[in-house]
Scaffold this motif. Structure first.
Motif, mmCIF file in Angstrom:
data_model
loop_
_atom_site.group_PDB
_atom_site.id
_atom_site.type_symbol
_atom_site.label_atom_id
_atom_site.label_comp_id
_atom_site.label_asym_id
_atom_site.label_seq_id
_atom_site.Cartn_x
_atom_site.Cartn_y
_atom_site.Cartn_z
ATOM 1 N N LEU A 236 34.124 44.322 53.841
ATOM 2 C CA LEU A 236 35.016 44.139 52.692
ATOM 3 C C LEU A 236 34.732 42.820 51.980
ATOM 4 O O LEU A 236 34.800 42.747 50.747
ATOM 5 C CB LEU A 236 36.478 44.174 53.139
ATOM 6 N N THR A 237 34.420 41.791 52.755
ATOM 7 C CA THR A 237 34.156 40.466 52.182
ATOM 8 C C THR A 237 32.991 40.498 51.207
ATOM 9 O O THR A 237 32.967 39.730 50.229
ATOM 10 C CB THR A 237 33.880 39.449 53.306
ATOM 11 N N PHE A 238 32.034 41.372 51.459
ATOM 12 C CA PHE A 238 30.867 41.467 50.579
ATOM 13 C C PHE A 238 31.022 42.556 49.514
ATOM 14 O O PHE A 238 30.672 42.341 48.353
ATOM 15 C CB PHE A 238 29.606 41.747 51.409
ATOM 16 N N VAL A 239 31.547 43.690 49.907
ATOM 17 C CA VAL A 239 31.599 44.841 48.987
ATOM 18 C C VAL A 239 32.605 44.637 47.863
ATOM 19 O O VAL A 239 32.276 44.831 46.681
ATOM 20 C CB VAL A 239 31.921 46.133 49.765
ATOM 21 N N VAL A 240 33.830 44.248 48.196
ATOM 22 C CA VAL A 240 34.890 44.158 47.187
ATOM 23 C C VAL A 240 34.571 43.138 46.093
ATOM 24 O O VAL A 240 34.605 43.474 44.905
ATOM 25 C CB VAL A 240 36.248 43.859 47.850
ATOM 26 N N PRO A 241 34.250 41.877 46.427
ATOM 27 C CA PRO A 241 33.911 40.939 45.350
ATOM 28 C C PRO A 241 32.699 41.374 44.530
ATOM 29 O O PRO A 241 32.659 41.157 43.316
ATOM 30 C CB PRO A 241 33.632 39.629 46.096
ATOM 31 N N SER A 242 31.721 42.009 45.186
ATOM 32 C CA SER A 242 30.512 42.430 44.464
ATOM 33 C C SER A 242 30.823 43.516 43.452
ATOM 34 O O SER A 242 30.383 43.446 42.295
ATOM 35 C CB SER A 242 29.462 42.933 45.467
ATOM 36 N N VAL A 243 31.578 44.529 43.874
ATOM 37 C CA VAL A 243 31.936 45.617 42.957
ATOM 38 C C VAL A 243 32.810 45.096 41.823
ATOM 39 O O VAL A 243 32.596 45.429 40.648
ATOM 40 C CB VAL A 243 32.648 46.752 43.713
ATOM 41 N N LEU A 244 33.786 44.267 42.159
ATOM 42 C CA LEU A 244 34.671 43.709 41.135
ATOM 43 C C LEU A 244 33.901 42.819 40.166
ATOM 44 O O LEU A 244 34.193 42.806 38.963
ATOM 45 C CB LEU A 244 35.813 42.916 41.786
ATOM 46 N N PHE A 245 32.921 42.086 40.677
ATOM 47 C CA PHE A 245 32.133 41.217 39.796
ATOM 48 C C PHE A 245 31.336 42.036 38.790
ATOM 49 O O PHE A 245 31.223 41.658 37.623
ATOM 50 C CB PHE A 245 31.192 40.346 40.627
ATOM 51 N N VAL A 246 30.769 43.152 39.234
ATOM 52 C CA VAL A 246 30.039 44.035 38.317
ATOM 53 C C VAL A 246 30.985 44.572 37.248
ATOM 54 O O VAL A 246 30.659 44.575 36.050
ATOM 55 C CB VAL A 246 29.381 45.196 39.090
#
Length: 267
Positions: A236-246
């Protein structure tokens, strides 16, 4: 030795959260969040009917969205204030405190996350209820990711620092909603609309672009601590910020085009 200390800290944190803490705290705060959403929705409706003459002339779905945006603005102001307070004004996530930052939490931080979970549950339910009037699949994706991540960190106590860093981005919500309010009220050509558009651009750039870059940098520096999290929290620490950043970047490009278009037409 450092690894042993970190795992001891994790064990102590999990014992505090699951065995010693009041299990009613997170669930009660979620319920409070849902009730507060209902109150904010009704307060927006009552206030608007008294102070905005055009409110009664809006269509039913416009009034629902109007009230919904009042509710989301109230949540954004609340969670942004709490996030800034916990991250910047307390020692909860300070580097001066020993132990991994990924396992730090408090009753206040957990309770505030519960209120936010209550909001996302309420808003997501309204989106599904009136789909797609209150938002399309991009809103469903955004809210689902946010709900899962916040609920996990609320229940586990893991990764609350990164959750609050991402929640600071909610500071853009009032500007987005004000833009919609002004447009719906027929004030798209007003100075207030222009100023709000410029403010929205600046705040979005800082809170949803630059801030996320810092979050990724912080994750890189503290990767050894993140590795100690449970697998679900780790991903979650990697996936959530990455998707939200896109998503934030895509929306930012639309905001940039809108601001440039508005400035080009402004007398």
């Amino acid at each position: 030795m450092a690894a042993v200390t970190a795992y001891m800290y994790q064990a102590q944190a999990l014992m505090r959260d699951y065995l010693l803490a009041d299990p009613l705290v997170p669930y009660t705060s979620v319920l409070i969040g849902i009730v507060l959403c209902k109150m904010a929705y009704d307060f927006t409706r009552i206030l608007s009917s008294f102070y905005f003459k055009g409110y009664t002339s809006l269509t039913k779905i416009q009034r629902i969205e109007w009230n919904n945006r009042g509710m989301s603005s109230a949540h954004a102001i609340f969670i942004t204030a709490v996030s800034l307070y916990l991250v910047m004004s307390t020692d909860l996530f300070s580097d001066r405190i020993k132990g991994p930052i990924t396992f730090r939490n408090s009753i206040i931080s957990t309770s505030a996350l519960g209120v936010s979970v209550g909001y996302f549950i309420t808003d997501l339910a309204m989106i599904f209820w009136l789909y797609p009037s209150l938002g399309g699949m991009e809103y469903v994706l955004h809210h689902t990711l946010s709900l899962v991540a916040i609920a996990y960190t609320m229940l586990s106590g893991e990764g609350q620092f990164y959750t609050y860093m991402v929640l600071i981005s909610e500071t853009t919500t009032p500007e987005i909603n004000l833009r919609w309010f002004l447009d719906t009220a027929g004030l798209k050509k007003s100075n207030a609309y222009l100023i709000n558009g410029i403010l929205m651009f600046v705040v979005w750039l800082v809170a949803r672009i630059f801030l996320f870059v810092y979050v990724f940098y912080h994750i890189y520096l503290h990767y050894s601590q993140i590795m100690q999290m449970h697998a679900f929290g780790y991903y979650l620490t990697f996936v959530v910020p990455s998707v939200l950043f896109v998503m934030n970047t895509m929306w930012f490009m639309k905001i940039l085009k809108g601001v440039m278009k508005t400035l080009a037409k402004w007398p």
